[in-house]
Design a protein around this motif. Structure first.
Motif, PDB file in Angstrom:
ATOM      1  N   GLU A 212      39.302  38.993  49.648  1.00 16.10           N
ATOM      2  CA  GLU A 212      40.255  38.052  49.064  1.00 16.10           C
ATOM      3  C   GLU A 212      40.073  38.014  47.550  1.00 16.10           C
ATOM      4  N   GLU A 213      41.188  37.944  46.815  1.00 20.02           N
ATOM      5  CA  GLU A 213      41.158  38.090  45.364  1.00 20.02           C
ATOM      6  C   GLU A 213      40.222  37.072  44.706  1.00 20.02           C
ATOM      7  N   VAL A 214      40.323  35.811  45.125  1.00 21.58           N
ATOM      8  CA  VAL A 214      39.488  34.769  44.513  1.00 21.58           C
ATOM      9  C   VAL A 214      38.011  35.049  44.768  1.00 21.58           C
ATOM     10  N   LEU A 215      37.671  35.443  46.005  1.00 22.34           N
ATOM     11  CA  LEU A 215      36.285  35.738  46.348  1.00 22.34           C
ATOM     12  C   LEU A 215      35.785  36.975  45.613  1.00 22.34           C
ATOM     13  N   LYS A 216      36.668  37.948  45.377  1.00 21.28           N
ATOM     14  CA  LYS A 216      36.270  39.122  44.616  1.00 21.28           C
ATOM     15  C   LYS A 216      35.837  38.735  43.210  1.00 21.28           C
ATOM     16  N   ASP A 217      36.655  37.862  42.576  1.00 24.69           N
ATOM     17  CA  ASP A 217      36.318  37.426  41.215  1.00 24.69           C
ATOM     18  C   ASP A 217      34.991  36.678  41.191  1.00 24.69           C
ATOM     19  N   ILE A 218      34.803  35.802  42.183  1.00 29.98           N
ATOM     20  CA  ILE A 218      33.555  35.034  42.247  1.00 29.98           C
ATOM     21  C   ILE A 218      32.364  35.952  42.455  1.00 29.98           C
TER      22      ILE A 218
END
Length: 423
Positions: free
Chosen positions: A327-333
């Protein structure tokens, strides 16, 4: 003096007086019938109309006889006639005001109908066949503006409203909303009730122009708020990335300085400086040699190459275990967490390996970071990197916790929103 001896002008005025009384009593009788007053009151008023109509015919006959020079059949004293007309005029006026007072203090069919018509809400009561039984002026006005003509089948009108058959439909369904040609926004609804075992339907139209305007204004503000929030998230990502890159740069500078010190120290040793500690020189070479070892980073089939590559350039190896977030948000985190933890491992713990364990527990994504460096001697103070990382995690609805006993552990917990892909 009798009526026939009066001058022609006075006879005409008396005739007009009697005619006016006929009209007054007729008007009072009609109003009494409309408001359904007592029957005896209505009968007396109608009798007054009949009596004065008869008197009017008698006076006309007298005038015709005088004009033709014929013998008069009726002899009416003028004084008595005037007194009678004056008394009955007073009675008619009293009736007029009494009816108005009764209308104000009593509920009648007419008052109900007038009140029904004066309501700002559009109302229509109709039978199961669709035949309207009671419709106020507002509903009739709305029907003419939408369909034209007069409302004769309220059931059909409701179905047309429900399925959006008329121009100006904003929303269909059980509570349809329409924009009328005059600009008003109307919301319609249907209620079913029983009156004496018969089904009666009530069609209601409410003016929601103001409420709908506020809703549109609020929706516009929500769109702007979402845009601002999106820009703020992007800005926060940029700040986090810049902070992480700054820390990477600081680590590179530190390594460069250490390598420079090593070269100077080695130069002094080769120059024959006897003060050089051989063991210290050897330790420095071993420490810096790790930066040049080709340890081969793990192969990632996603977008984490940048974080891994930055860590490798610093001499920190990243070892992962488990399911990586897609998931994009989790990738950034996750990418930011790798960078921050790699920098802190090298700078503060003097370690060279970061361990990241990924798992899903009770609908939440759990990432645990550890390292092979020295454990912190005191409670960890969050700097720019950890602080920005914490904000990213909390904005995603997650939590970040730090532990320094017996060793350093950073745990990130974020709710699962999409299916994860095993790598």
């Amino acid at each position: 003096m009798i009526y026939e001896n009066l001058p022609q002008l006075l006879r005409s005025l008396v005739l007009f007086w009697v005619l006016a009384l006929i009209l007054m009593y007729a008007f009072n009788a009609i109003r009494s019938i409309q408001i359904k007053r007592d029957k005896s009151y209505i009968i007396v008023t109608i009798l007054g109309v009949a009596v004065f109509y008869f008197l009017y015919q008698v006076l006309i006959d007298i005038v015709d006889s005088v004009m033709d020079g014929e013998r008069v059949k009726y002899y009416i004293p003028a004084e008595s006639l005037v007194l009678m007309l004056t008394a009955f005029t007073g009675i008619a006026i009293y009736q007029f005001f009494a009816i108005n007072k009764w209308k104000r203090t009593n509920i009648s069919g007419l008052s109900i109908n007038e009140s029904f018509d004066s309501l700002p809400t559009a109302l229509c009561f109709f039978l199961q066949s669709g035949l309207p039984r009671m419709t106020n002026k507002e509903m009739e006005k709305i029907y003419r503006s939408l369909a034209g003509g007069e409302l004769s089948d309220a059931g059909k009108f409701w179905l047309s409203l429900k399925y959006g058959d008329y121009q100006g439909c904003i929303m269909e369904g059980n509570d349809p909303i329409y924009r009328l040609p005059d600009g008003r926004i109307m919301c319609f609804s249907l209620k079913e009730m029983r009156v004496e075992r018969n089904k009666i339907y009530e069609l209601i139209g409410n003016d929601i122009t103001e409420e709908y305007g506020l809703k549109e204004e609020l929706e516009g503000k929500r769109v702007k708020a979402r845009e601002i929030n999106s820009r703020l998230r992007e800005l926060n990502k940029s700040i986090t990335r810049i902070t992480a890159e700054k820390e990477v740069l600081a680590a590179k500078v530190r390594i460069h300085n250490e390598l420079g010190d090593l070269l100077l120290y080695s130069k002094s040793y080769l120059a024959g400086n006897s003060d050089i500690d051989k063991k210290k020189l050897l330790s420095m070479w071993r420490k810096n040699n790790r930066l040049f070892e080709e340890s081969g980073p793990e192969v990632w089939q996603n977008t984490y190459n940048s974080a891994i590559e930055d860590a490798r350039k610093l001499g920190v190896r990243v070892v992962t275990k488990g399911e990586l977030p897609e998931e994009e948000v989790l990738k950034d985190i996750n990418e930011t967490a790798i960078k921050v933890h790699a920098n802190n491992t090298l700078r503060h713990a003097h370690g060279h390996t970061v361990f990241a364990t990924y798992s899903v527990e009770e609908g939440k994504y759990v990432i645990v970071f550890e390292n092979d460096g020295e454990p912190p001697k005191e409670k960890i103070r969050e700097g720019g990197g950890l602080g920005n990382l914490r904000r990213m995690v909390e904005q995603a609805g997650g939590e970040l916790s730090l532990s320094h006993e017996p060793k350093f552990v950073m745990t990130i917990v974020v709710p699962v929103k999409k299916k994860k892909v095993n790598v």
